[in-house]
Design a protein around this motif. Structure first.
Motif, PDB file in Angstrom:
ATOM      1  N   GLY A 211     -33.443  51.475  12.283  1.00 27.29           N
ATOM      2  CA  GLY A 211     -32.048  51.026  12.216  1.00 27.29           C
ATOM      3  C   GLY A 211     -31.761  50.002  11.125  1.00 27.29           C
ATOM      4  N   GLY A 212     -32.742  49.661  10.339  1.00 24.43           N
ATOM      5  CA  GLY A 212     -32.524  48.674   9.267  1.00 24.43           C
ATOM      6  C   GLY A 212     -32.266  49.345   7.940  1.00 24.43           C
ATOM      7  N   ASP A 213     -32.020  48.530   6.925  1.00 28.30           N
ATOM      8  CA  ASP A 213     -31.826  49.084   5.580  1.00 28.30           C
ATOM      9  C   ASP A 213     -31.919  47.951   4.550  1.00 28.30           C
ATOM     10  N   ILE A 214     -31.953  48.324   3.288  1.00 29.50           N
ATOM     11  CA  ILE A 214     -32.009  47.292   2.238  1.00 29.50           C
ATOM     12  C   ILE A 214     -30.668  46.558   2.196  1.00 29.50           C
ATOM     13  N   ILE A 215     -29.607  47.329   2.228  1.00 30.66           N
ATOM     14  CA  ILE A 215     -28.257  46.751   2.178  1.00 30.66           C
ATOM     15  C   ILE A 215     -27.457  47.281   3.361  1.00 30.66           C
ATOM     16  N   SER A 216     -26.633  46.440   3.942  1.00 31.56           N
ATOM     17  CA  SER A 216     -25.829  46.858   5.105  1.00 31.56           C
ATOM     18  C   SER A 216     -24.815  47.926   4.698  1.00 31.56           C
ATOM     19  N   PRO A 217     -24.328  48.722   5.662  1.00 34.58           N
ATOM     20  CA  PRO A 217     -23.373  49.796   5.312  1.00 34.58           C
ATOM     21  C   PRO A 217     -22.137  49.289   4.569  1.00 34.58           C
ATOM     22  N   ASP A 218     -21.703  48.048   4.881  1.00 29.89           N
ATOM     23  CA  ASP A 218     -20.517  47.527   4.172  1.00 29.89           C
ATOM     24  C   ASP A 218     -20.879  46.925   2.803  1.00 29.89           C
ATOM     25  N   GLY A 219     -22.164  46.949   2.473  1.00 28.45           N
ATOM     26  CA  GLY A 219     -22.600  46.482   1.153  1.00 28.45           C
ATOM     27  C   GLY A 219     -22.613  44.978   0.989  1.00 28.45           C
ATOM     28  N   LYS A 220     -22.499  44.235   2.093  1.00 30.94           N
ATOM     29  CA  LYS A 220     -22.380  42.778   1.965  1.00 30.94           C
ATOM     30  C   LYS A 220     -23.675  42.031   2.285  1.00 30.94           C
ATOM     31  N   VAL A 221     -24.550  42.651   3.076  1.00 29.18           N
ATOM     32  CA  VAL A 221     -25.753  41.941   3.537  1.00 29.18           C
ATOM     33  C   VAL A 221     -27.014  42.611   3.000  1.00 29.18           C
ATOM     34  N   ALA A 222     -27.904  41.784   2.446  1.00 25.27           N
ATOM     35  CA  ALA A 222     -29.210  42.300   2.012  1.00 25.27           C
ATOM     36  C   ALA A 222     -30.182  42.159   3.173  1.00 25.27           C
ATOM     37  N   VAL A 223     -31.129  43.054   3.266  1.00 26.70           N
ATOM     38  CA  VAL A 223     -32.106  43.106   4.365  1.00 26.70           C
ATOM     39  C   VAL A 223     -31.340  43.207   5.693  1.00 26.70           C
ATOM     40  N   TYR A 224     -30.674  44.322   5.819  1.00 25.22           N
ATOM     41  CA  TYR A 224     -29.811  44.568   6.978  1.00 25.22           C
ATOM     42  C   TYR A 224     -30.646  44.853   8.231  1.00 25.22           C
ATOM     43  N   ASN A 225     -30.240  44.289   9.359  1.00 24.77           N
ATOM     44  CA  ASN A 225     -30.918  44.417  10.654  1.00 24.77           C
ATOM     45  C   ASN A 225     -32.358  43.886  10.566  1.00 24.77           C
ATOM     46  N   GLU A 226     -32.458  42.591  10.550  1.00 25.47           N
ATOM     47  CA  GLU A 226     -33.764  41.929  10.365  1.00 25.47           C
ATOM     48  C   GLU A 226     -34.780  42.336  11.425  1.00 25.47           C
ATOM     49  N   GLU A 227     -34.286  42.622  12.628  1.00 23.29           N
ATOM     50  CA  GLU A 227     -35.206  42.991  13.716  1.00 23.29           C
ATOM     51  C   GLU A 227     -35.959  44.284  13.375  1.00 23.29           C
ATOM     52  N   ALA A 228     -35.229  45.228  12.768  1.00 22.95           N
ATOM     53  CA  ALA A 228     -35.864  46.491  12.372  1.00 22.95           C
ATOM     54  C   ALA A 228     -36.950  46.237  11.331  1.00 22.95           C
ATOM     55  N   TRP A 229     -36.653  45.366  10.388  1.00 21.57           N
ATOM     56  CA  TRP A 229     -37.633  45.009   9.344  1.00 21.57           C
ATOM     57  C   TRP A 229     -38.862  44.353   9.979  1.00 21.57           C
ATOM     58  N   GLU A 230     -38.590  43.442  10.909  1.00 17.55           N
ATOM     59  CA  GLU A 230     -39.708  42.732  11.561  1.00 17.55           C
ATOM     60  C   GLU A 230     -40.591  43.704  12.333  1.00 17.55           C
ATOM     61  N   ASN A 231     -39.952  44.667  13.002  1.00 14.66           N
ATOM     62  CA  ASN A 231     -40.743  45.640  13.768  1.00 14.66           C
ATOM     63  C   ASN A 231     -41.583  46.524  12.847  1.00 14.66           C
ATOM     64  N   ALA A 232     -40.975  46.938  11.738  1.00  9.37           N
ATOM     65  CA  ALA A 232     -41.728  47.772  10.785  1.00  9.37           C
ATOM     66  C   ALA A 232     -42.889  46.970  10.182  1.00  9.37           C
TER      67      ALA A 232
END
Lengths: 423, 307
Positions: A211-232
Motif C-alpha cells: 500500500g505504499g509508494d514513492i510519491i502519494s497519489p496526490d503528488g504531495k508526499v514523498a515516501v507515501y504510507n510509511e508503515e508499508a515502507w517499514e514493513n517491506a
C-alpha cells in the motif's frame, strides 16, 4: 646532412602512404556505446557488419561499458564535449539527460517513418513516455523487460518443496530456509536472493503491494504510507545477514548463479533463457526449471508484479548532422531486426508486432511474463530517478547490513528524498 | 678563475631550468589549474550536464558542513577518511620499516631482490583487481573467514568481513596495506642502503649490539626517509578511493567506508553536483595541506642528518 634529412622525409612520406592504404573509404565514423551483454554483443556485431555493408560510407565502432557506470561515463564525456554518437540507457537513467540539450530529437525521416503518429502506432502504448517531453521525442525503444521468478525445480524437489506452492514472499522465505546450505553460520548456498541494487524494479513493487509508494497519489508526499515502507524494510532486515541470513547484497548476484545451478531461485527477465542456453545448455533443455509469477506479500493490498523498464537508443545532439542521421538509421536498423533480438537474446522490443507474434508466445514461460506485465507498472522514471534508487538502496542496505531499525531508515530516507525533490 | 666558475654555474643553472620547464608546465596544467578551477567551481552552483552556472559564494561550503548531503554528510566522510588513514598509514610505516630492515640483513643480493619483488608485486596490480581478489577472500566461505575461524578457534562463524561496519573498515585497511606496503619497503631499503657501512663497522668495533645499533644509528640516520615515507603514505591514504569504491560496488554498505574522495565522486559524478563536489575537494585539499604541515614541523630536525 641534407641527404639524411631527405631520407627521413621520404621515409615519412612512404610511411604515411602505406598507413593510408589500409583504411576504408569512410565518410562517417559512428561511435555506439552500450552496456555489457555477451549474447547481445554477438547479435549486434553481426547486424552492424550487415549495416556497414548496406551503407558503405558508415563505419560503426561498438564500445561496451559496465551497466552501472555507463550513465556516469556518458555524462562526463558530454560535459567534456565528446561522447558517443549513439548510446542506450535504461528508464531510470534518462531523466538526468532529458532537457539537458545533449539529446537529439528523434529523426523521423532517418528511421524510415512518415510521422510521429506513424511511429507510435507501431509500438505498444506508453513506449515513448520516458523519452518524451511536451516538445519532442528523444529515443527509440530497444527493449521492454519485466522480471519473474526463475525456479530450479530439481533443487526444490530435492528439498521436498512443491514449486506451485510458492506464491508469497513469506513462502519464498520459508522455502529459502529449507533450500539454504549452511556450515553453522556460514551460508554456502542460497535458496533465493533479490536483484540488488535495482530497487526500483523489485523493492518498490513490494512496497506497493503493502500500500505504499514513492510519491502519494496526490503528488504531495514523498515516501507515501510509511508503515508499508517499514514493513517491506522489516522483511528485508529479516532476510539479511543479521536476520535469518538468507541473502545479502554482498554475495554474488543470484541470476548468474542460477545458470550454473548454484542457487534455486532468482528474479530475471525473459532474456535469462538465452543466457541459460549459452552458459548451460543441458540445464536449459532439461525439465529442471520453470518460471513463476513475481511473488506478493501475504497481506498484500495490491497484486503488484515487478516493475517493467525500457532501454532506449539515443543520439548525441552535438554530433555532426550526417553522423546523427546515420546514428538514427542504425538504431532503426536494430529495431527492424526485433525478431532476431527476441529469438537470439530474448529481448522484447515493445513493438506491437512482437507482442502479437507467435515467436514471443512460443518462448518457454512467455505467458508468465506477459501475465505479470499486465499487473505491473513501469518503474519510476521521473526527475532524479537514478539518485532516488541510490537512496532507497541505502535504506534497504542499512537495515540489512547495519541493523538500522526500519523506522529510522524510513525517516532518514524520507528526509533525503524530500531534500532531493526540493532541489 | 672565479669568473669561469661563475659562468659554468650559470650555464648549468640555465640547463637545469630548461629541464625543469616541462615538469613545471606539467604541474601547472595537471595540478595547479585543476586546484584553481575546483576553487572557482566550488563557489558556483555548477551541475554536470548543464551549460550554465551561477556564482553562489560560500553556499556549497555551508551546505556540506550543515546538511546531510542526501544521507552522506561530509562529517561522516571526514571520520571515515581519518579512521582509514590512521588505521593504515601508521601500521604501514612501522611494518615497512621492519621488513626493509630484515631484508637488508639478508646476505645474498638475489634473496633480497626476490623478496623485494614479492613485496612490490601487489603495488603493480590495479586497485580494481586487488579489491576483486580480496572480495573473494573476504567471502564467508573465503580464506580470510576460514583463517579467522582458525585463529579464534571457532567453527562455521561468519565474521561478516564485508557486512559489519567495523569489519568493513578493517577490510579496506587490509587491502590497502597489502597493496602498498611493498612500495614503502623499497623506499626504506633505498634509505637504509644510503647509510654508509663504515658507521656500522665503527659501531661493531665499539661493541654495539644489533638492537642498540638499530635504535642509535639506523633509526636516527633514517629520519629523512621516514619523514618522506610517512608524508607520502599519509597523503596517499587520505586520497584513497578505488578500494572503498570496489567494495561498495560489490554490495557492501557505503556509509561506513564513505571516504571523502568517494563522497566527492558520488556528489559530483553520480549526482552531478559539481559545485558541491568541488567544495568537498577543496576541504580535502586543506586537510592534506594541514596534515603535511604538521608532519613537516614534527620532523623538521630530520634535515640535519649528515653522514
Amino acid at each position: 646532412m641534407i641527404r639524411v634529412r631527405a631520407k627521413i622525409l621520404i621515409s615519412l612520406f612512404i610511411l604515411i602512404l602505406l598507413s593510408s592504404c589500409g583504411e576504408k573509404d569512410v565518410s562517417i565514423k559512428l561511435e555506439y556505446w552500450t552496456h555489457e551483454d555477451q549474447v547481445r554483443q554477438q547479435l549486434e556485431e553481426r547486424l552492424i557488419s550487415e549495416f556497414e555493408q548496406e551503407n558503405p560510407g558508415i563505419d560503426v565502432v561498438r564500445v561496451e561499458y559496465e551497466s552501472s557506470e555507463l550513465l556516469d561515463i556518458i555524462k562526463n564525456a558530454f560535459q567534456a564535449g565528446s561522447g558517443p554518437d549513439l548510446f542506450n540507457l535504461p528508464s531510470e537513467e534518462i531523466s538526468t539527460l532529458l532537457g539537458s540539450g545533449f539529446l537529439d530529437e528523434i529523426d523521423i525521416e532517418a528511421i524510415g517513418y512518415e510521422s510521429e503518429v506513424d511511429l507510435f502506432s507501431e509500438y505498444i502504448s506508453g513506449a515513448f513516455d520516458t523519452v518524451s517531453t511536451e516538445e519532442a521525442v528523444f529515443g527509440l525503444p530497444l527493449e521492454c523487460t519485466n522480471w519473474c521468478l526463475y525456479v530450479n525445480t530439481r533443487l526444490l524437489d530435492e528439498a521436498g518443496i512443491d514449486p506451485y506452492s510458492l506464491h508469497t514472499w513469506e513462502d519464498i522465505a520459508e522455502a529459502s530456509e529449507h533450500l539454504a546450505v549452511r556450515d553453522n553460520g556460514i551460508l554456502k548456498r542460497r535458496g533465493f536472493d533479490f536483484r540488488y541494487p535495482y530497487y526500483l524494479s523489485f523493492f518498490i513493487p513490494m512496497v506497493r503491494q503493502l500500500g505504499g509508494d514513492i510519491i502519494s497519489p496526490d503528488g504531495k508526499v514523498a515516501v507515501y504510507n510509511e508503515e508499508a515502507w517499514e514493513n517491506a524494510l522489516s522483511f528485508m532486515m529479516e532476510w539479511g545477514p543479521y536476520g535469518r541470513n538468507l541473502g545479502s547484497p554482498t554475495y554474488i548476484n543470484a541470476r548468474n548463479l542460477f545458470n550454473s545451478e548454484e542457487i534455486a531461485m532468482c528474479l530475471s527477465g525473459l532474456y535469462q533463457e538465452s543466457r541459460m542456453a549459452t552458459q548451460n545448455n543441458a540445464f536449459f533443455t532439461s525439465d529442471d526449471w520453470m518460471v513463476l509469477p513475481f511473488p506478493v506479500f501475504d497481506e498484500a493490498v495490491n497484486e503488484e508484479a515487478a516493475g517493467y523498464y525500457y532501454h532506449y537508443f539515443m543520439v548525441n545532439a552535438n554530433s555532426p548532422d550526417d553522423t546523427r542521421k546515420a546514428a538514427w538509421k542504425l538504431a532503426a536498423y536494430f529495431s527492424e531486426h526485433a525478431e532476431e533480438y527476441l529469438d537470439e537474446i530474448g529481448l522484447i522490443m515493445p513493438l506491437q508486432r512482437i507482442f502479437e507474434s507467435e515467436a514471443l508466445h512460443n518462448k518457454p514461460f512467455a505467458e508468465v511474463f506477459l501475465s505479470d506485465f499486465s499487473r505491473s507498472h513501469q518503474i519510476y522514471h521521473g526527475p532524479n530517478a537514478s539518485e532516488l534508487q541510490d537512496l532507497i538502496g541505502e535504506a534497504v542496505e542499512s537495515v540489512m547490513l547495519s541493523s538500522v531499525q526500519p523506522e529510522k531508515a524510513v525517516q532518514a530516507m524520507k528526509s533525503s528524498i524530500e531534500e532531493l525533490f526540493s532541489q | 678563475m672565479a669568473k669561469k666558475g661563475y659562468s659554468i654555474e650559470r650555464k648549468q643553472a640555465k640547463w637545469g631550468l630548461v629541464f625543469t620547464i616541462p615538469c613545471l608546465i606539467f604541474f601547472a596544467v595537471f595540478s595547479f589549474y585543476p586546484i584553481i578551477n575546483a576553487l572557482f567551481t566550488s563557489l558556483t552552483n555548477r551541475r554536470a550536464i548543464s551549460r550554465t552556472s551561477d556564482f553562489v559564494g560560500f553556499e556549497n561550503y555551508v551546505y556540506i558542513f550543515t546538511k546531510d548531503n542526501g544521507g552522506f554528510p561530509l562529517s561522516n566522510s571526514i571520520r571515515a577518511t581519518l579512521i582509514f588513514t590512521v588505521g593504515t598509514f601508521i601500521p604501514m610505516i612501522i611494518a615497512s620499516l621492519i621488513i626493509a630492515t630484515f631484508l637488508m640483513q639478508l646476505r645474498k643480493d638475489k634473496y633480497r631482490g626476490f623478496f623485494q619483488l614479492m613485496y612490490y608485486t601487489p603495488a603493480v596490480l590495479s586497485s580494481v583487481v586487488a579489491a576483486s581478489i580480496w572480495m573473494i577472500m573476504f567471502d564467508p566461505r573465503g580464506l580470510v573467514n576460514q583463517l579467522s575461524n582458525f585463529v579464534m578457534r571457532t567453527s562455521g562463524v561468519d565474521y561478516n568481513w564485508l557486512v559489519d561496519s567495523t569489519m568493513l573498515q578493517i577490510s579496506t585497511m587490509m587491502i590497502y596495506f597489502w597493496k602498498y606496503i611493498g612500495y614503502f619497503v623499497i623506499l626504506f631499503i633505498t634509505g637504509l642502503a644510503s647509510i654508509p657501512n663504515t658507521i656500522y663497522e665503527a659501531a661493531t668495533v665499539d661493541g654495539s649490539s644489533r638492537w642498540h645499533t638499530f635504535w642509535k644509528i639506523t633509526l636516527p640516520l633514517l629520519k629523512p626517509t621516514t619523514a618522506m615515507v610517512s608524508i607520502m603514505a599519509m597523503l596517499q591514504c587520505l586520497k584513497t578511493f578505488s578500494t572503498q569504491y570496489m567494495l561498495y560496488q560489490g554490495g557492501s554498505s557505503r556509509f561506513p567506508i564513505d571516504v571523502i574522495t568517494m563522497n566527492i565522486y558520488f556528489t559530483g559524478i553520480r549526482n552531478g553536483r559539481l559545485g558541491r563536489a568541488s567544495a568537498m575537494s577543496i576541504v580535502l585539499f586543506l586537510i592534506m595541506l594541514l596534515f603535511t604541515y604538521i608532519q613537516l614541523r614534527l620532523t623538521r630536525s630530520s634535515e640535519d642528518v649528515e653522514y
